[in-house]
Design an enzyme around this catalytic site. Structure first.
Site: not given
Ligand SMILES: NC(=O)NC1=NC(=O)NC1=O
Length: 174
Positions: A67, A84
């Protein structure tokens, strides 16, 4: 998308639709395709969760490491995945003040240093203030707890991405 279509997609087509329901983890969709036919969209979702839950902690940590940071370098360089980008934008992370950005960058770095995986939260169900608050409080937790919380957030993100896919392809069926 109706059930017949879902269950007759070959794996390349399945990847086109579902390859990024877990951020940058197409392997999960590749594995879950073998579980077809699905009796419902819910069963597809449960198969994803079962696969994730069956992984050893190193595998679950790997999912978190796929992520991007919230308001991190990928957002700055505009190299986020479409999903994202949309989620981070919706949480107001594309319109941070300089001090908000600095706070998030510092907290994300401290979190990663402590746990060895990034802070993950379902951005669509949050906003920039709640995210900073959650980061401040969750950084106090222990590793095992944070791995569990992070994976729970991954499942929420997956649920909303699946909803988008199914709703987008059959908006008439409310
Ligand atoms: N580190 C994150 O929490 N990344 C993210 N949360 C999301 O809802 N989309 C992401 O890419």
């Amino acid at each position: 998308m109706d059930l017949h279509t879902l269950n007759t997609l070959n794996y390349e087509e399945f990847f086109e639709h579902f390859g990024n329901i877990v951020e940058k983890c197409p392997l999960i969709s590749g594995a879950v395709w073998s579980r077809r036919p699905f009796s419902s969209a819910l069963e597809l979702e449960s198969s994803v969760y079962e696969f994730i839950d069956s992984l050893p902690s190193s595998g679950q940590e790997g999912i978190l490491r796929c992520h991007p940071d919230l308001a991190g370098k990928e957002l700055i360089s505009r190299t986020l995945t479409q999903e994202s980008m949309k989620e981070q934008n919706q949480a107001g992370l594309t319109s941070l003040s300089q001090s908000e950005r600095e706070t998030l960058t510092l907290l994300n770095s401290q979190y990663k240093l402590k746990f060895g995986f990034p802070f993950v939260i379902c951005a669509k169900m949050s906003d920039k203030n709640k995210i900073i608050e959650a980061l401040r409080s969750r950084i106090q937790n222990d590793r095992v707890e944070e791995l569990g919380t992070g994976i729970a957030e991954v499942k929420k993100i997956c649920h909303l991405r699946l909803q988008d896919i199914f709703f987008k392809t059959c908006p008439t069926r409310l």
